[in-house]
Design an enzyme around this catalytic site. Structure first.
Site: not given
Length: 516
Positions: A85, A173, A175, A227, A233
């Site tokens: 782009c 694009h 992606e 958390s 974790s």
């Protein structure tokens, strides 16, 4: 640790010009098992060691005086280069072509009207392949050595190759999921042109990270704040593999967790063999938050107490030298200006940035290079439980940023009950895994209602559920009306103080996932 991975793997450099899609480029590259890094266009690293470079899109026009103007003297013509782009327009505009405003804004789905399916970049792509456009300018004139390899009905120069160089440009694009053969094009570029061998795998990451952590930490002790979420974790399991009981995990109850979460998660961590200490600091957080209504002030207050608690706990662990954090790539990206200039952050992240000097702890972040979906893949490769890896993301400040206005223990208790009904119902109806993140928001309004023969004037809540892959963008979930009706009825009947339930149908952008 980033340098360690750079040395171990082939890598792609993505130069970011501020596009909302830059992170998606990185994710697509990673999904092809190829390591890549995003760097601001004006802080380009030394390119030695990179297999190729991708230039991102941008909100700027190449015709603007203030638009990014990268120095490509060490890249163009010397190594594979793909402009996407804005990147494609920049190459055309600065090397002999002409870019002009489009007569109409070209945004959304389009279809290729012609494509050179034998060309190394576009091989295998089909005519009528759907692509995603997002630009206000278009390439009108290209130099003689630019050869068009793809077009749409409205965009003649949808793709080109500079002859004599491994330099390519595409106006669409690849992606974005809406570009149905975008992954094929990226693979052509990364594997066939750049020569990447696709060796960036979860197992490789675990082995290399554990070894890197051993080398970095030695016999040092690390404190890690757990958390209950996926990121901390997985970070804990990686650190535990590297240093065993030298990892001291602390799970803080800030009074803003979900209902019963403190005891349930603490038990699950101990069952994983982690060295965990639970700290109930709820009152400290409530005291610091009292009277605060500004979202950023609340975040900073929660972060301050969190660090204070860790400072106190770190002093109880003799010779602790490191603080482990579950920081992931989107945290870093959202907390730093995408164009490398002064930060224009949307919000503060509680786990990004430096610690106060008085803490005397260095930071170790084993997941800093990863996106959320990669973190889950890493966890699965280490045989972590699906129930933990499949948990929805939950913000570090917890319910503190889901209560609009001031925070009180009474409001927290109400929201915990509402949230519990919503999340439990998603699980009971088999919808939980279809949702990326869900939660309830306590609104700073009261509304009139009728219960029985009595008029009520009570609180309203909003339910929020989104689909996403990494949190950078998100769409609201189209949950069944029957389900929403059932949940609303349960909440109003079972949670005293609530008489109205709404459902948030905004997407990110323009809204963020959390309300604060």
């Amino acid at each position: 640790m980033a340098l360690y991975f750079c040395a171990m793997h082939e890598k792609i450099l993505i130069l970011d010009f501020g596009s909302q899609y830059t992170q998606l480029i990185a994710r697509r590259v990673r999904e092809l098992n190829i390591y890549c890094e995003i760097h601001p266009w004006n802080k380009c690293p030394e390119v030695d060691g990179y297999k190729g470079v991708i230039l991102s899109g941008s909100p700027f026009s190449v015709r603007d005086e203030s638009s990014p103007k990268p120095d490509l003297s060490k890249i163009k013509g010397k190594m594979p280069l793909l402009g996407v782009c804005f990147g494609a327009q920049f190459l055309a505009h600065n090397f002999g072509g002409e870019v002009k405003p489009s007569t109409t804004r070209e945004y959304g789905r389009a279809n290729l009207s012609s494509v050179n399916s034998d060309h190394i970049l576009t091989k295998g792509m089909s005519v009528d392949s759907q692509v995603w456009m997002s630009h206000a300018d278009t390439i009108k004139i290209i130099p003689d050595n630019f050869k068009i390899i793809a077009s749409t009905k409205d965009v003649e120069v949808a793709g080109y190759h500079i002859e004599g160089e491994e330099t390519y440009g595409i106006q669409f694009h690849p992606e974005v999921y809406h570009s149905t053969e975008g992954t094929l094009l990226l693979k052509n570029y990364l594997v066939d042109i750049c020569g990447c061998t696709q060796d960036w795998t979860p197992n490789a990451f675990v082995d290399e990270t554990v070894q890197s952590l051993k080398d970095q930490l030695g016999n040092d002790k690390v404190i890690l704040g757990l958390s209950g979420g996926v990121d901390s974790s997985v970070a804990a399991v990686l650190l535990h593999k590297a240093i065993g009981d030298n990892l001291h995990c602390i799970f803080v109850d800030n009074g803003l967790l979900r209902k019963n979460e403190f005891s349930q998660v603490l038990d699950s961590y101990k069952g994983m063999g982690l060295n965990v200490k639970g700290v109930n600091a709820s009152q400290l957080f409530y005291d610091e938050l009292k009277g605060l209504t500004d979202p950023e002030a609340k975040r900073k207050a929660i972060g301050k107490v969190f660090i204070d608690v860790f400072d106190a706990e770190s002093k109880l662990v003799e010779d602790a030298k490191w603080l482990g954090q579950g920081t992931i790539y989107p945290d870093v990206i959202e907390s730093v200006s995408a164009t490398g200039g002064p930060s224009a952050t949307i919000k503060s992240h509680h786990n990004v940035g430096g610690l106060p000097d008085y803490m005397q702890l260095k930071v170790v972040e084993p997941l800093r290079l990863l996106f959320k979906d990669e973190v889950r893949r890493i966890g699965r490769s280490m045989n972590m439980e699906h129930a933990l890896l499949g948990r929805h993301p939950f913000p570090g400040p917890g319910l503190g940023i889901r209560i609009l206005g001031d925070i009180t223990p009474e409001k927290v208790a109400i929201l915990q009950d509402v949230d519990h009904i919503f999340i439990s119902s998603l699980k009971e109806d088999g919808l939980y895994d279809d949702v990326w993140q869900a939660g309830a928001i306590f609104l700073p309004v009261q509304s009139v209602g009728v219960m029985g023969d009595e008029r009520t004037y009570e609180n309203a809540v909003a339910l929020r559920a989104v689909t996403s892959t990494d949190g950078m963008t998100a769409d609201w979930c189209h949950l069944p009306y029957e389900f929403l009706a059932k949940v609303s009825n349960k909440i109003i009947n079972q949670v005293k103080g609530i008489n109205r339930v709404t459902y948030d149908i905004s997407s990110k952008p323009p809204a963020t996932i959390e309300w604060e």
